[in-house]
Design a protein around this motif. Structure first.
Motif, PDB file in Angstrom:
ATOM      1  N   ILE A 161       0.866  -1.252  -0.013  1.00 22.78           N
ATOM      2  CA  ILE A 161      -0.154  -0.013   0.004  1.00 22.78           C
ATOM      3  C   ILE A 161       0.822   1.389  -0.061  1.00 22.78           C
ATOM      4  CG2 ILE A 161      -1.750   1.279   1.417  1.00 22.78           C
ATOM      5  CD1 ILE A 161      -2.983  -1.456   2.294  1.00 22.78           C
ATOM      6  N   LYS A 162       1.871   1.276   0.859  1.00 22.67           N
ATOM      7  CA  LYS A 162       2.815   2.228   0.763  1.00 22.67           C
ATOM      8  C   LYS A 162       3.643   2.664  -0.306  1.00 22.67           C
ATOM      9  CE  LYS A 162       3.655   2.491   5.634  1.00 22.67           C
ATOM     10  NZ  LYS A 162       4.990   2.160   6.803  1.00 22.67           N
ATOM     11  N   THR A 163       3.768   1.429  -1.148  1.00 23.93           N
ATOM     12  CA  THR A 163       4.671   1.531  -2.615  1.00 23.93           C
ATOM     13  C   THR A 163       3.436   2.167  -3.493  1.00 23.93           C
ATOM     14  OG1 THR A 163       5.881  -0.293  -1.968  1.00 23.93           O
ATOM     15  CG2 THR A 163       5.661   0.430  -4.067  1.00 23.93           C
ATOM     16  N   PHE A 164       2.144   1.740  -3.283  1.00 18.96           N
ATOM     17  CA  PHE A 164       1.349   2.135  -4.254  1.00 18.96           C
ATOM     18  C   PHE A 164       1.133   3.666  -3.975  1.00 18.96           C
ATOM     19  CE2 PHE A 164      -3.256   2.944  -5.230  1.00 18.96           C
ATOM     20  CZ  PHE A 164      -3.298   2.636  -6.565  1.00 18.96           C
ATOM     21  N   ILE A 165       0.854   4.192  -3.059  1.00 18.90           N
ATOM     22  CA  ILE A 165       0.729   5.565  -2.523  1.00 18.90           C
ATOM     23  C   ILE A 165       1.919   6.437  -3.146  1.00 18.90           C
ATOM     24  CG2 ILE A 165       0.749   7.279  -0.865  1.00 18.90           C
ATOM     25  CD1 ILE A 165      -1.103   5.128   0.956  1.00 18.90           C
ATOM     26  N   LYS A 166       3.034   5.931  -2.921  1.00 17.92           N
ATOM     27  CA  LYS A 166       4.346   6.768  -3.388  1.00 17.92           C
ATOM     28  C   LYS A 166       4.447   6.586  -4.997  1.00 17.92           C
ATOM     29  CE  LYS A 166       6.952   6.306   0.918  1.00 17.92           C
ATOM     30  NZ  LYS A 166       8.073   5.731   1.448  1.00 17.92           N
ATOM     31  N   ASN A 167       3.850   5.659  -5.478  1.00 13.50           N
ATOM     32  CA  ASN A 167       4.043   5.474  -7.154  1.00 13.50           C
ATOM     33  C   ASN A 167       3.493   6.747  -7.792  1.00 13.50           C
ATOM     34  OD1 ASN A 167       4.519   4.881  -9.679  1.00 13.50           O
ATOM     35  ND2 ASN A 167       3.348   2.853  -9.409  1.00 13.50           N
ATOM     36  N   GLU A 168       4.108   7.690  -8.661  1.00 10.41           N
ATOM     37  CA  GLU A 168       3.564   8.701  -9.263  1.00 10.41           C
ATOM     38  C   GLU A 168       3.354   8.602 -10.713  1.00 10.41           C
ATOM     39  OE1 GLU A 168       5.918  12.017  -8.681  1.00 10.41           O
ATOM     40  OE2 GLU A 168       5.529  11.969  -6.475  1.00 10.41           O
ATOM     41  N   GLU A 169       3.460   7.188 -11.326  1.00 11.00           N
ATOM     42  CA  GLU A 169       3.178   6.876 -12.690  1.00 11.00           C
ATOM     43  C   GLU A 169       1.756   6.954 -13.080  1.00 11.00           C
ATOM     44  OE1 GLU A 169       5.129   3.320 -14.000  1.00 11.00           O
ATOM     45  OE2 GLU A 169       7.015   3.858 -12.867  1.00 11.00           O
ATOM     46  N   GLY A 170       0.802   6.591 -12.110  1.00 16.90           N
ATOM     47  CA  GLY A 170      -0.463   6.803 -12.518  1.00 16.90           C
ATOM     48  C   GLY A 170      -0.990   8.259 -12.611  1.00 16.90           C
ATOM     49  N   VAL A 171      -0.356   8.813 -12.028  1.00 18.32           N
ATOM     50  CA  VAL A 171      -0.819  10.535 -11.853  1.00 18.32           C
ATOM     51  C   VAL A 171      -0.913  10.770 -13.463  1.00 18.32           C
ATOM     52  CG1 VAL A 171      -0.235  13.033 -11.274  1.00 18.32           C
ATOM     53  CG2 VAL A 171       0.068  11.113  -9.791  1.00 18.32           C
ATOM     54  N   THR A 172      -0.028  10.461 -14.389  1.00 16.03           N
ATOM     55  CA  THR A 172       0.151  11.194 -15.568  1.00 16.03           C
ATOM     56  C   THR A 172      -1.113  10.411 -16.612  1.00 16.03           C
ATOM     57  OG1 THR A 172       1.807   9.219 -16.125  1.00 16.03           O
ATOM     58  CG2 THR A 172       2.535  11.502 -15.665  1.00 16.03           C
ATOM     59  N   ALA A 173      -1.321   8.994 -16.162  1.00 15.18           N
ATOM     60  CA  ALA A 173      -2.572   8.440 -16.706  1.00 15.18           C
ATOM     61  C   ALA A 173      -3.843   9.189 -16.649  1.00 15.18           C
ATOM     62  CB  ALA A 173      -2.625   7.164 -16.343  1.00 15.18           C
ATOM     63  N   VAL A 174      -4.080   9.799 -15.234  1.00 13.85           N
ATOM     64  CA  VAL A 174      -5.152  10.245 -14.702  1.00 13.85           C
ATOM     65  C   VAL A 174      -5.136  11.674 -15.662  1.00 13.85           C
ATOM     66  CG1 VAL A 174      -6.189  11.564 -13.088  1.00 13.85           C
ATOM     67  CG2 VAL A 174      -5.367   9.223 -12.610  1.00 13.85           C
ATOM     68  N   GLU A 175      -4.078  12.312 -15.758  1.00 19.00           N
ATOM     69  CA  GLU A 175      -3.982  13.790 -16.470  1.00 19.00           C
ATOM     70  C   GLU A 175      -4.346  13.533 -17.761  1.00 19.00           C
ATOM     71  OE1 GLU A 175      -0.097  14.821 -15.552  1.00 19.00           O
ATOM     72  OE2 GLU A 175      -0.570  15.717 -13.635  1.00 19.00           O
ATOM     73  N   TYR A 176      -3.952  12.751 -18.558  1.00 17.45           N
ATOM     74  CA  TYR A 176      -4.272  12.361 -20.019  1.00 17.45           C
ATOM     75  C   TYR A 176      -5.583  11.835 -19.957  1.00 17.45           C
ATOM     76  CZ  TYR A 176       0.694  12.333 -21.449  1.00 17.45           C
ATOM     77  OH  TYR A 176       1.722  12.876 -21.869  1.00 17.45           O
ATOM     78  N   SER A 177      -6.116  11.426 -19.186  1.00 18.11           N
ATOM     79  CA  SER A 177      -7.567  10.983 -18.904  1.00 18.11           C
ATOM     80  C   SER A 177      -8.482  12.253 -19.058  1.00 18.11           C
ATOM     81  CB  SER A 177      -8.073   9.753 -18.074  1.00 18.11           C
ATOM     82  OG  SER A 177      -7.166   8.857 -18.146  1.00 18.11           O
ATOM     83  N   VAL A 178      -8.079  12.973 -18.051  1.00 18.55           N
ATOM     84  CA  VAL A 178      -8.772  14.326 -17.681  1.00 18.55           C
ATOM     85  C   VAL A 178      -8.969  15.163 -19.027  1.00 18.55           C
ATOM     86  CG1 VAL A 178      -8.877  16.421 -16.465  1.00 18.55           C
ATOM     87  CG2 VAL A 178      -8.675  14.349 -15.448  1.00 18.55           C
ATOM     88  N   LEU A 179      -7.457  15.319 -19.666  1.00 20.24           N
ATOM     89  CA  LEU A 179      -7.560  16.115 -20.971  1.00 20.24           C
ATOM     90  C   LEU A 179      -8.261  15.462 -22.110  1.00 20.24           C
ATOM     91  CD1 LEU A 179      -5.911  18.119 -22.486  1.00 20.24           C
ATOM     92  CD2 LEU A 179      -4.110  16.675 -22.863  1.00 20.24           C
ATOM     93  N   ALA A 180      -8.298  14.161 -22.070  1.00 23.66           N
ATOM     94  CA  ALA A 180      -9.044  13.517 -23.247  1.00 23.66           C
ATOM     95  C   ALA A 180     -10.670  13.865 -22.958  1.00 23.66           C
ATOM     96  CB  ALA A 180      -8.936  11.987 -23.355  1.00 23.66           C
ATOM     97  N   VAL A 181     -11.159  13.712 -21.697  1.00 21.00           N
ATOM     98  CA  VAL A 181     -12.375  14.003 -21.382  1.00 21.00           C
ATOM     99  C   VAL A 181     -12.695  15.500 -21.801  1.00 21.00           C
ATOM    100  CG1 VAL A 181     -14.148  14.327 -19.599  1.00 21.00           C
ATOM    101  CG2 VAL A 181     -12.686  12.090 -19.633  1.00 21.00           C
ATOM    102  N   LEU A 182     -11.976  16.404 -21.701  1.00 25.99           N
ATOM    103  CA  LEU A 182     -12.172  17.815 -21.861  1.00 25.99           C
ATOM    104  C   LEU A 182     -12.212  17.952 -23.316  1.00 25.99           C
ATOM    105  CD1 LEU A 182     -10.074  19.779 -19.427  1.00 25.99           C
ATOM    106  CD2 LEU A 182     -12.289  19.374 -19.453  1.00 25.99           C
ATOM    107  N   ILE A 183     -11.339  17.394 -24.127  1.00 26.25           N
ATOM    108  CA  ILE A 183     -11.410  17.260 -25.545  1.00 26.25           C
ATOM    109  C   ILE A 183     -12.655  16.862 -26.181  1.00 26.25           C
ATOM    110  CG2 ILE A 183     -10.188  16.574 -27.733  1.00 26.25           C
ATOM    111  CD1 ILE A 183      -7.550  16.819 -26.202  1.00 26.25           C
TER     112      ILE A 183
END
Length: 58
Positions: free
Chosen positions: A5-27
């Motif tokens: 769980i601690k490793t999952f919380i510290k992992n920041e790779e998923g943040v970019t996927a979320v940002e791309y998803s939000v951008l896709a939804v806006l477009i």
């Protein structure tokens, strides 16, 4: 289990996927809004073109 769980919380790779998803939804939302705005004008334009193609000019 706690270390996973601690490793999952510290992992920041998923943040970019979320940002791309939000951008896709806006477009996609902008495209849908534009299509809804211009749909009546496009329908009228295509109806006029269709009428001119079907009706032979004298």
């Amino acid at each position: 289990m706690i270390t996973c769980i601690k490793t999952f919380i510290k992992n920041e790779e998923g943040v970019t996927a979320v940002e791309y998803s939000v951008l896709a939804v806006l477009i996609i939302s902008a495209i849908v809004l534009a299509m809804a705005t211009f749909s009546t004008g496009l329908t009228a334009a295509f109806a006029a073109i269709s009428t001119k193609l079907i009706t032979p000019s004298a």
